[in-house]
Scaffold this active site. Structure first.
Site, PDB file in Angstrom:
ATOM      1  N   CYS A 139      44.224  30.233 -15.557  1.00 44.33           N
ATOM      2  CA  CYS A 139      45.083  31.240 -16.190  1.00 44.33           C
ATOM      3  C   CYS A 139      46.568  30.945 -16.089  1.00 44.33           C
ATOM      4  CB  CYS A 139      44.791  32.620 -15.587  1.00 44.33           C
ATOM      5  SG  CYS A 139      43.138  33.227 -15.935  1.00 44.33           S
ATOM      6  N   PHE A 182      41.749  41.255 -16.138  1.00 42.39           N
ATOM      7  CA  PHE A 182      42.638  40.971 -15.016  1.00 42.39           C
ATOM      8  C   PHE A 182      41.794  40.571 -13.809  1.00 42.39           C
ATOM      9  CE2 PHE A 182      44.741  44.085 -17.753  1.00 42.39           C
ATOM     10  CZ  PHE A 182      45.930  43.418 -18.040  1.00 42.39           C
TER      11      PHE A 182
END
Length: 428
Positions: free
Chosen positions: A258, A150
């Site tokens: 992403c 993340f």
């Protein structure tokens, strides 16, 4: 612990450096010899604040090394897979690099059998980890786990060292114990779950953040029509604890490695199972059209763009990175050139990569130089060099003091008082 990291791209090199900083013995593996040679010299293949200095420090300390040969990882207790999973032609995730890494792991296991945990850090479709576990089932003591990353570009090293959460998906207690040992001392909430849940957590997180951005961008279009102010609206929304202030900034759209590929991959997965994700479809539609909407505001103000000089400030998809993948600036430059405008541009890091795509753009050495003779200036990426400016100097340099703030980062009140014609995204 002895750790190997397969793939030394954005995720891989950050993972390798952060694990070395946490006291582990780390070996980075990549097939590209030139990249490995560069890393061995302490040079990062990506721009990320603080990463290169930390890389050099860990090399000097002897806790980090790099190789092109996976056989050098024979003693590794944990093998991270951090290869790319780019968007394929049909929008699904291309798993060819992942399958290549799994094949190499199988060869390593045949040559140097031992118990080890294979950790998939790459973003992969739900069910991928289970399929890899099935592929490696004949190797005794080998367990597969999903441990999604993340990381935010621009603060990746900090995020790796101080993560918001650690998600571990596995079906074997030995794998869970090994990763708990690896992350011992890292203060972060843990989520222990299945591989499939961990994989979906990653996709769902990115899709939801993208949704917040597109919602605010669509709301900004309404604000522009109503004469209301999206910045004030966002402030009022963010004070609600159920909403929070993050990812409520309107702008010219999201980009990077992403959000674009992960949202389409999740949509393709849902379509495969016959489940429509209509909200996410609209999220992508808003994002795809936001740069054109923004330039539409410019054309309303200037009319014909042919022959006019337009300054573009910021080219990377966000500050503190050299990543131009899906950067909104690329759509802006393309549209301006098709309109036959003269374009000047500045970015502190990303200009070499953009120059290869848009050689006819005039690139300047400083942000201030980009304003010279401009009939309008557009802020696309809010680098501090593009925001903190001598505005009297800027006004004197421009042919017309027209500013279009694509990130709502310039000081609107100050600029209007200084005589600029200022337009933000959904600003009153």
């Amino acid at each position: 612990m002895k750790v190997a990291v397969i793939g030394t791209g954005y995720v891989g090199v950050t993972t390798a450096v952060s694990l070395a900083m946490n006291g582990h013995e780390v070996l980075g593996i990549d097939l590209v010899k030139a990249k490995v040679d560069q890393l061995r010299m302490g040079k990062s293949p990506i721009y990320e604040p603080g990463l290169e200095a930390a890389l050099a420090a860990m090399l000097a300390q002897g806790t980090l090394n790099f190789t092109t040969d996976i056989a050098d990882a024979q003693d590794a207790e944990i093998l991270f897979v951090c290869v790319g999973t780019p968007e394929s032609a049909d929008g699904t995730a291309d798993l060819s690099y992942l399958q290549g890494a799994v094949a190499d792991i199988a060869k390593l296991q045949q040559a140097s059998p031992r118990s080890r945990v294979i950790v998939i850090k790459s973003t992969v479709p739900v069910g991928t980890g289970d399929r890899i576990a099935e592929q490696l089932r004949d190797f005794k003591g080998v367990h597969v786990a999903s441990n999604p990353e993340f990381l935010r570009e621009g603060s990746a090293l900090q995020d790796a060292l101080q993560p918001s959460r650690i998600v571990v998906g596995t079906d074997h207690p030995d794998a869970a114990a090994a990763l708990e040992q690896l992350y011992e001392g890292v203060a972060a909430p843990r989520v222990a779950t299945t591989r499939a849940n961990a994989e979906l957590i990653k996709y769902a997180s990115n899709a939801f953040l993208a949704t917040r951005i597109s919602f605010m961008n669509e709301l900004a279009r309404l604000c522009a029509a109503l004469g209301t102010d999206i910045v004030t609206v966002a402030q009022g929304m963010g004070l609600d604890s159920r909403i929070g202030p993050e990812f409520l900034r309107a702008g010219v759209g999201y980009g990077g490695s992403c959000f674009p590929k992960d949202t389409i991959a999740l949509l393709q997965l849902a379509r495969h199972h016959g489940i429509p994700l209509t909200i996410l479809e609209q999220v992508r539609e808003v994002n795809a059209t936001q740069p054109a909407w923004f330039l539409g505001q410019l054309q309303k103000r200037l009319g014909e763009l042919r022959g006019k000089t337009i300054a573009v400030l910021g080219l990377a998809f966000k500050p503190d990175t050299d990543d131009i993948r899906e950067a909104p600036a690329l759509k802006v430059l393309d549209a301006l050139q098709r309109a036959e405008a003269h374009v000047t541009a500045y970015d502190p890091i990303a200009m070499p990569a953009v120059r290869a795509l848009f050689p006819r753009v005039h690139y300047t050495a400083t942000a201030a130089e980009a304003f010279q003779g401009a009939h309008a200036a557009l802020l696309i990426t809010e680098w501090k060099e593009c925001v903190r400016l001598d505005w009297q100097e800027v006004k004197a340099a421009m042919a017309a003091p027209v500013l279009f703030d694509g990130r709502n980062a310039w000081p609107a009140k100050e600029l209007k008082e200084a005589g600029f014609d200022y337009t933000g995204v959904g600003r009153s």
